[in-house]
Write a protein that holds these residues in place. Structure first.
Motif, PDB file in Angstrom:
ATOM      1  N   LEU A 110       3.537   1.492 -17.574  1.00 10.40           N
ATOM      2  CA  LEU A 110       3.190   0.611 -18.679  1.00 10.40           C
ATOM      3  C   LEU A 110       4.446   0.014 -19.293  1.00 10.40           C
ATOM      4  O   LEU A 110       4.453  -1.137 -19.718  1.00 10.40           O
TER       5      LEU A 110
ATOM      6  N   LEU B 211     -10.762  11.429 -16.037  1.00 13.54           N
ATOM      7  CA  LEU B 211      -9.991  10.797 -14.975  1.00 13.54           C
ATOM      8  C   LEU B 211     -10.318  11.241 -13.570  1.00 13.54           C
ATOM      9  O   LEU B 211      -9.823  10.665 -12.621  1.00 13.54           O
ATOM     10  N   ASP B 212     -11.178  12.243 -13.431  1.00 12.68           N
ATOM     11  CA  ASP B 212     -11.518  12.573 -12.045  1.00 12.68           C
ATOM     12  C   ASP B 212     -12.674  11.740 -11.521  1.00 12.68           C
ATOM     13  O   ASP B 212     -13.093  11.924 -10.387  1.00 12.68           O
ATOM     14  N   THR B 213     -13.192  10.831 -12.345  1.00 15.23           N
ATOM     15  CA  THR B 213     -14.278   9.980 -11.844  1.00 15.23           C
ATOM     16  C   THR B 213     -13.735   8.615 -11.455  1.00 15.23           C
ATOM     17  O   THR B 213     -12.859   8.067 -12.101  1.00 15.23           O
TER      18      THR B 213
ATOM     19  N   ALA C 206       0.201  -6.210 -14.347  1.00 22.65           N
ATOM     20  CA  ALA C 206      -0.858  -5.284 -14.767  1.00 22.65           C
ATOM     21  C   ALA C 206      -1.708  -4.893 -13.563  1.00 22.65           C
ATOM     22  O   ALA C 206      -2.071  -3.725 -13.404  1.00 22.65           O
ATOM     23  N   VAL C 207      -1.984  -5.870 -12.693  1.00 22.22           N
ATOM     24  CA  VAL C 207      -2.837  -5.564 -11.536  1.00 22.22           C
ATOM     25  C   VAL C 207      -2.180  -4.518 -10.638  1.00 22.22           C
ATOM     26  O   VAL C 207      -2.768  -3.478 -10.339  1.00 22.22           O
TER      27      VAL C 207
ATOM     28  N   ILE D 113      -6.894  -5.248 -17.550  1.00 23.65           N
ATOM     29  CA  ILE D 113      -6.535  -6.489 -16.865  1.00 23.65           C
ATOM     30  C   ILE D 113      -7.269  -7.686 -17.462  1.00 23.65           C
ATOM     31  O   ILE D 113      -6.666  -8.739 -17.700  1.00 23.65           O
TER      32      ILE D 113
ATOM     33  N   THR E  72       2.417   7.108 -15.854  1.00 24.39           N
ATOM     34  CA  THR E  72       1.665   6.031 -16.507  1.00 24.39           C
ATOM     35  C   THR E  72       2.511   5.387 -17.593  1.00 24.39           C
ATOM     36  O   THR E  72       2.540   4.158 -17.724  1.00 24.39           O
TER      37      THR E  72
ATOM     38  N   VAL F 234       1.119  16.305 -16.462  1.00 22.33           N
ATOM     39  CA  VAL F 234       2.346  15.829 -17.118  1.00 22.33           C
ATOM     40  C   VAL F 234       2.969  14.720 -16.282  1.00 22.33           C
ATOM     41  O   VAL F 234       3.433  13.706 -16.805  1.00 22.33           O
TER      42      VAL F 234
ATOM     43  N   MET G  86       1.403  12.726 -14.381  1.00 20.39           N
ATOM     44  CA  MET G  86       0.586  11.526 -14.584  1.00 20.39           C
ATOM     45  C   MET G  86       0.944  10.832 -15.883  1.00 20.39           C
ATOM     46  O   MET G  86       1.087   9.611 -15.921  1.00 20.39           O
TER      47      MET G  86
ATOM     48  N   VAL H  12      -1.431   3.392 -10.499  1.00 17.70           N
ATOM     49  CA  VAL H  12      -1.782   4.585 -11.274  1.00 17.70           C
ATOM     50  C   VAL H  12      -3.163   5.088 -10.884  1.00 17.70           C
ATOM     51  O   VAL H  12      -3.379   6.282 -10.681  1.00 17.70           O
ATOM     52  N   ALA H  13      -4.107   4.158 -10.742  1.00 21.83           N
ATOM     53  CA  ALA H  13      -5.473   4.565 -10.399  1.00 21.83           C
ATOM     54  C   ALA H  13      -5.514   5.191  -9.012  1.00 21.83           C
ATOM     55  O   ALA H  13      -6.176   6.213  -8.805  1.00 21.83           O
TER      56      ALA H  13
ATOM     57  N   ARG I 236       0.815  -1.214   0.000  1.00 25.27           N
ATOM     58  CA  ARG I 236       0.000   0.000   0.000  1.00 25.27           C
ATOM     59  C   ARG I 236       0.840   1.252   0.000  1.00 25.27           C
ATOM     60  O   ARG I 236       0.328   2.351   0.102  1.00 25.27           O
TER      61      ARG I 236
ATOM     62  N   LEU J 125      -1.477  -0.929 -12.625  1.00 23.62           N
ATOM     63  CA  LEU J 125      -2.616  -0.057 -12.896  1.00 23.62           C
ATOM     64  C   LEU J 125      -3.303   0.376 -11.621  1.00 23.62           C
ATOM     65  O   LEU J 125      -3.877   1.455 -11.536  1.00 23.62           O
ATOM     66  N   ARG J 126      -3.244  -0.507 -10.604  1.00 26.64           N
ATOM     67  CA  ARG J 126      -3.818  -0.119  -9.324  1.00 26.64           C
ATOM     68  C   ARG J 126      -3.081   1.093  -8.774  1.00 26.64           C
ATOM     69  O   ARG J 126      -3.689   2.024  -8.242  1.00 26.64           O
TER      70      ARG J 126
ATOM     71  N   LYS K 157      -9.016   0.200 -15.736  1.00 30.88           N
ATOM     72  CA  LYS K 157      -8.201  -0.861 -15.154  1.00 30.88           C
ATOM     73  C   LYS K 157      -8.776  -2.231 -15.507  1.00 30.88           C
ATOM     74  O   LYS K 157      -8.064  -3.144 -15.918  1.00 30.88           O
TER      75      LYS K 157
ATOM     76  N   LEU L 160      -5.469  15.544 -12.260  1.00 32.57           N
ATOM     77  CA  LEU L 160      -5.884  16.865 -12.740  1.00 32.57           C
ATOM     78  C   LEU L 160      -4.914  17.943 -12.307  1.00 32.57           C
ATOM     79  O   LEU L 160      -4.724  18.934 -12.997  1.00 32.57           O
TER      80      LEU L 160
ATOM     81  N   PHE M 208      -5.989   8.850 -10.494  1.00 31.61           N
ATOM     82  CA  PHE M 208      -7.379   8.939 -10.896  1.00 31.61           C
ATOM     83  C   PHE M 208      -8.239   9.364  -9.724  1.00 31.61           C
ATOM     84  O   PHE M 208      -7.817   9.381  -8.577  1.00 31.61           O
ATOM     85  N   GLY M 209      -9.487   9.650 -10.041  1.00 28.71           N
ATOM     86  CA  GLY M 209     -10.438   9.923  -8.976  1.00 28.71           C
ATOM     87  C   GLY M 209     -10.373  11.362  -8.503  1.00 28.71           C
ATOM     88  O   GLY M 209      -9.676  12.213  -9.058  1.00 28.71           O
ATOM     89  N   GLU M 210     -11.080  11.620  -7.454  1.00 27.89           N
ATOM     90  CA  GLU M 210     -11.133  12.982  -6.955  1.00 27.89           C
ATOM     91  C   GLU M 210      -9.874  13.332  -6.192  1.00 27.89           C
ATOM     92  O   GLU M 210      -9.269  12.486  -5.562  1.00 27.89           O
TER      93      GLU M 210
END
Lengths: 531, 634
Positions: A411, B157-159, A452-453, B171, A407, A401, A403, A459-460, A327, A456-457, B167, A397, A464-466
């Motif tokens: 990759l 990407l903000d969602t 990949a798991v 995968i 990424t 750059v 990000m 990166v996400a 984590r 990408l986890r 992902k 956001l 990503f997200g708020e």
């Protein structure tokens, strides 16, 4: 027509390099020496001079990293333009009087096997150095001195034909790592520094014992790679010698189960040290196995192969799962780098020109990509204040750059085509099916899903997200971007044109392993696969 | 210009556009759109030139060595033959219109640079798959297409939705690629080559080398990329991406790449493998059609519809190839599977892209409302969109003669009838269901009266959105007739598609007519025009629940990831820390420490103790020298 112009241009450059390079063998050999000496001299100068302005320190440091980097690229260009050629080039040797009696000289040179590692050392050194210079740490001077010593050692490791100096340069590059972890590391640094010092010194001791034993039992006249290649070790000792070397080098390369030092060391170390160690220095062990152990000890390799198979799968699958559970970003990257060593060991296990050649390609690419990832992870940590996935989030956001670069780096490291790592991994997979145990292919391919798991986890979670948590400073700065782009573009270039690196490797591997490689005879319907 | 150069330009134009966008136009939307659209136009123009003037229809191959390590040689090359020409046409044609659509649709998006760069990278990757002449090269572009999909699904990407969906897509595709790569490597070591033409030759002389396992492993790639069961779960979630992406990648081209691959490698499939392929397709087609009924989101309905139609294509390949093997009188009989599946791929590309772009027009007009029960009455506000969407619905339902989908589904149902009765009944039933759920979509969303304020304020979309709809509508209706295609493409469409004759011909027409028309009529009756609620949900809850459950695949996979995989990872990490780090490493440190502590106890500081130990040692040494211990120490 449109394709002819670039080819003509490249051909012209190639001709210039060929003529320049080959008309100046002495110059090139001297350059090889300079690549080691310049960083060490700069380090010395920084150490002994009195008060120096911040600016002067930075300029000197930049010089110390730039020179070996450019030399490595120049020598690579000369070597590649002399294709087909896989033997030793740019040789130079210096007698050191006293050690002559033991057959030890300062003997430098590059062959096709060493070349990718050498280029990688130059590139990662430049990136790590530039990143260190702009990182704004305290006591920048001491920081740069240690990194320069590491750099000098790294250039020496891969250009050394003499085995004792090969080992000596490795220690030279290793010691500053311990000091850097202890002084500039994250929390818990003292304990980690002690553990890493003792563990790696232990590994280095076993390696030294193995190397000396190899020298003695091979009956070679000189303690260098060329002389020892021509000697043969008698059968009964091959197993023990190979075992010593495998374990010794294995500790240094974080082979399972000798891997636990690596994730904590890389997570705790300051980024440039992690880049140089994980990216370059760790490859010392595998390079040693490929240059020395495998060509000289074919029977030993065959004896240890079953155990190596399981240990390599341990790296790949067990540490793969450990990586998935991490984590913390830097700990995850540390574990990921241990996992990828599993691929390289499997390539060696396959013991064919495809397998070993692909392992070298993979290690070259891995060095660049893991250094890039540690650099970018450090930037992420600086911006977000933490490396913990639970507290990071939504940086995409605020730092687009960063990000994009992260990424791309991620990759690349999980083997996406278009980056150099793909070719090495593909070659290893192809080689594994032709080994004694084809079923190992099915297990090792699980690695692509695992990577990949976790990749990408990561990166996400981070991008990503708020937007979550604090965010100090803006997007990645040009000073931080420059070393990152250097590594990323190199990965991309070799990803598009792998022949640049793979041709010298192929020549060399075909040459070194002609006698040692077992012939795989398939069933009567299949074509014979002899290398 | 020679063919090799033309093909290189076609392949590299979008890559160059993407590179330029990345360097120059990340923040400059207009420049990014121009570059991307320009590349798409270049591809379309050059492809059309090839088909009408530059290419004579004979197979063309060119290749160079790209990497050599020992006995492994990887080539990069182009193979232009009937099959790849058709696919090139589809990708270039549909791709161009979707690029144009995106210019209008994405006009208020803040990250257009990234979007159009991604779109161009996708075109590059997809064209690579189409033109590749060997399995390794195809695999490279296969992965790149997966990357483009990842990047574009994750556009917003903000969602959190986009993060998870991108992902998941990557995968799940990797799981398919796992089997795919094993299959490719086995093929390489069995035949010594991965070049399609060379493989075909070797298989021709030594057919016994082809094994069912090889074909099924290669089919794993199709499972992932074309979203067949059980790896279908990523496609509905992929609707989190912008609508043009859903149209281009997840309907018309990328997901069809699996079917295209089957066409490229058809000679590597044994009869047993073909049976399994066919049934996977049938099961996917039926299940996805059942699941579409419980969806409210317009894009999700279309996504499940795509899953179902992909199932048709895969089933068409399997059943058609089996038919061709057993009725091998015509010299093209070997190609019946390819013909049936590629024909449906082509018509599906037209009408599914049309349907998705139409839904995009609606979503854009209703200010991002996607629930069909909140639409309604759009026929008055958006007549052109309604008309073209209706054309798409007619096409997918397969109404005889006026729908391209009729001809292609006809071929598949025909080979099903001849090869496997159970499959035939299931596929015909699915045709009815298709007409039913698409009718449901159309009648609820477009007819009747508006059900919400956003539908009230809808108005027709600008020409950049409507023009592609019109063009695609023309092809959705007329795409079954050969005159719509250049002559060089008519080999596949004309001669490789199994056509029913005589009595069978009439039977098929009747069956298709019944299925499509009854389906549409029933939809109107059951759901009513412009409804605000789902009648079936109210009147037949158990049926609705089965449909909405989607057979619990997502839940099972989610359970596996959280409870099995993550827990296993934590356990392994714990054991690693406990045993290796703890017991072995710290343990050995502890042992060393213990030795040290013990040794220290000897240093008591008292001289008399030292004298004592000295004498004890002396005695022991004397005993040894006197031969006392000879029995013990040998």
């Amino acid at each position: 027509m449109t394709t002819q112009l670039p080819i003509a241009l490249l051909g012209g450059i190639g001709e210039f390099l060929t003529s320049a390079g080959h008309n100046q063998p002495v110059l090139n050999a001297l350059l090889l020496m300079l690549a080691i000496v310049v960083p060490l001299v700069v380090a010395l100068a920084l150490a002994i001079s009195g008060a120096l302005s911040e600016r002067a320190v930075k300029v000197c440091g930049a010089l110390g990293f730039l020179v070996p980097g450019l030399i490595s690229l120049w020598l690579a260009a000369v070597y590649i333009s002399a294709f087909p050629f896989g033997g030793y080039a740019f040789e130079m040797s210096a007698d050191l009087g006293l050690l002559e009696r033991f057959g030890i000289q300062l003997h430098l040179g590059l062959n096709g096997l060493a070349l990718p590692f050498y280029i990688m050392a130059g590139l990662v050194g430049m990136a790590a150095g530039f990143y260190a210079i702009q990182s704004g740490v305290e006591r920048l001077r001491l920081y740069l001195i240690l990194l320069l010593v590491m750099q000098g050692g790294l250039m020496g490791v891969f250009s050394s034909i003499d085995v004792l100096f090969f080992y000596f340069f490795h220690e030279f590059a290793l010691i500053p790592t311990f000091i850097m972890i202890a002084l500039w590391g994250r929390k818990g640094r003292k304990a980690v520094a002690i553990e890493v010092t003792i563990y790696l010194t232990f590994g280095a001791m076993i390696t030294l014992a193995g190397l000396i034993a190899l020298y003695l039992f091979s009956g070679a006249e000189q303690f260098n790679m060329i002389a020892m290649r021509e000697a043969i070790v008698e059968a009964p000792y091959q197993g023990t010698l190979f075992g010593l070397l495998l374990i010794g080098f294995g500790v240094l390369v974080s082979l399972f189960p000798f891997h636990t030092w690596a994730p904590r060391a890389y997570a705790t170390a300051p980024a440039p040290a992690a880049m140089l160690h994980a990216g370059v220095l760790k490859k010392f062990g595998l390079y040693g196995l490929i240059q020395l152990a495998y060509p000289l000890l074919p029977q030993g390799a065959a004896d240890w192969a079953p155990l190596l198979l399981w240990l390599a799968l341990g790296n790949l699958l067990i540490i793969g799962f450990v990586t998935m559970s991490q984590r913390d970003l830097k700990l995850m990257l540390g574990n990921a780098s241990v996992m990828h060593m599993g691929y390289a060991f499997l390539g060696l296990y396959a013991y064919s020109t495809v397998g070993i050649g692909a392992a070298i390609m993979m290690l070259f690419a891995h060095g660049l990509s893991v250094a890039l990832l540690f650099l970018l992870a450090d930037v992420v940590e600086k911006r977000g204040g933490t490396s913990d996935f639970k507290e990071l989030g939504g940086m995409g956001l605020r730092a687009p750059v960063l990000m994009g670069l992260f990424t791309a780096a991620m990759l690349a490291s999980i083997g996406l085509p278009g980056f150099a790592n793909f070719w090495g991994e593909l070659g290893i997979f192809v080689a594994l099916f032709a080994s004694d145990t084809p079923w190992v292919l099915y297990l090792s391919l699980i690695g692509i899903i695992i990577s990949a798991v976790y990749g990408l986890r990561a990166v996400a979670s981070v991008f990503f997200g708020e937007a979550k948590g604090e965010f100090k400073g803006g997007d990645i700065t040009p000073a931080e971007k420059a070393p990152a782009l250097l590594l990323l573009i190199s990965l991309f270039v070799i990803g598009l044109w792998p022949k640049v690196v793979s041709d010298p490797v192929n020549e060399s591997v075909n040459r070194s392993f002609k006698d040692a490689v077992p012939t795989v005879t398939a069933s009567t319907d299949e074509p014979t696969l002899s290398e | 210009m020679d063919l090799g150069t033309v093909l290189s330009v076609i392949l590299l134009a979008p890559l160059v556009a993407a590179g330029l966008i990345w360097i120059l136009a990340r923040q400059r939307a207009a420049l990014a759109m121009t570059l991307s659209l320009g590349a798409a136009a270049t591809i379309l123009c050059l492809s059309l030139w090839l088909f009408f003037a530059g290419w004579d229809g004979s197979a063309f191959e060119i290749s160079t060595e790209w990497l050599t390590l020992g006995s492994l040689t990887l080539d990069v090359g182009f193979l232009l033959n009937d099959l790849s020409a058709l696919m090139l046409f589809i990708v270039a044609f549909v791709g161009f219109w979707i690029h144009l659509f995106s210019v209008g649709y994405m006009n208020d998006d803040k990250a257009r640079g990234r979007f159009f760069g991604g779109l161009s990278i996708f075109m590059f990757s997809m064209l690579g798959i189409v033109l590749a002449n060997n399995l390794f090269m195809m695999f490279i572009f296969w992965e790149l297409v997966g990357f483009s999909s990842y990047m574009l699904i994750g556009h917003y990407l903000d969602t959190d939705e986009a993060a998870q969906a991108s992902k998941k897509a990557f995968i799940v595709n990797r799981v398919g690629d796992f089997g795919f790569l094993i299959g490719i490597i086995i093929t390489y070591w069995t035949f010594g080559t991965v070049n399609f033409n060379e493989l075909r030759e070797v298989v021709g002389t030594q057919p016994q080398l082809v094994t069912t396992l090889m074909g099924l492993l290669l089919f794993c790639g199709v499972l992932g990329k074309s979203a067949q069961m059980p790896l279908h779960v990523w496609l509905p979630d992929a609707m989190a991406g912008p609508t043009p992406i859903s149209a281009l990648i997840h309907a018309a081209t990328m997901v069809a790449a699996g079917v295209y691959f089957l066409g490229r490698s058809f000679f590597l499939f044994t009869e047993e493998a073909l049976h399994i392929v066919a049934w996977v397709g049938v099961v996917t087609a039926v299940s996805a059609a059942l699941w579409a009924f419980a969806q409210r989101d317009i894009k999700k309905i279309l996504a499940y519809s795509t899953l179902s139609q992909l199932g048709y294509m895969v089933a068409g390949f399997g059943l058609g190839s089996l038919y061709g093997l057993h009725h091998g009188d015509a010299h093209n009989a070997l190609y019946y599977g390819i013909g049936a599946s590629m024909f449906h791929l082509t018509t599906h590309a037209f009408f599914k892209a049309l349907l998705f772009l139409g839904s995009g027009s609606v979503i854009h007009a209703c200010h991002h409302e996607q629930d069909i029960f909140k639409m309604g009455g759009l026929w008055k506000k958006m007549p052109l969109t309604t008309l073209t969407f209706a054309a798409g619905v007619i096409a997918i339902a397969g109404v005889p003669f006026i729908a391209a989908g009729f001809f292609s589904k006809d071929a598949i149902l025909y080979v099903a009838m001849k090869s496997s009765q159970p499959a035939f009944y299931l596929l015909t039933g699915t045709a009815l269901l298709t007409a039913l759920y698409m009718g449901r979509l159309f009648f609820i969303a477009f007819l009747g009266k508006p059900n919400s304020a956003s539908a009230e304020h809808a108005h027709e979309s600008p020409w950049t959105i409507v023009l592609p709809l019109l063009v695609l509508a023309v092809f959705s209706i007329g795409g079954g007739y050969m005159i719509m295609y250049p002559v060089t493409l008519q080999e596949v469409m004309g001669h490789w598609v199994p056509h029913p004759h005589g009595k069978d011909h009439t039977t098929m027409i009747i069956i298709s007519a019944v299925a499509s028309i009854i389906g549409l009529v029933l939809a109107r009756i059951i759901y009513g025009a412009g409804a605000a609620t789902d009648k079936v949900e109210k009147t037949l809850p158990p049926v609705f629940a089965i449909s909405r459950s989607r057979f619990y695949f997502d839940e099972i996979y989610g359970y596996y990831v959280k409870k099995v995989q993550d827990r296993l990872a934590d356990v392994v990490a714990f054991l690693d820390t406990l045993f290796i780090s703890g017991v072995l490493v710290r343990g050995s440190a502890a042992v060393a420490g213990l030795l040290g502590v013990t040794a220290r106890r000897l240093h008591t500081g008292s001289v008399s103790t030292y004298v004592w130990w000295f004498f004890a040692g002396l005695v022991l040494f004397g005993a040894y020298a006197g031969g006392f211990f000879d029995g013990i120490i040998q």
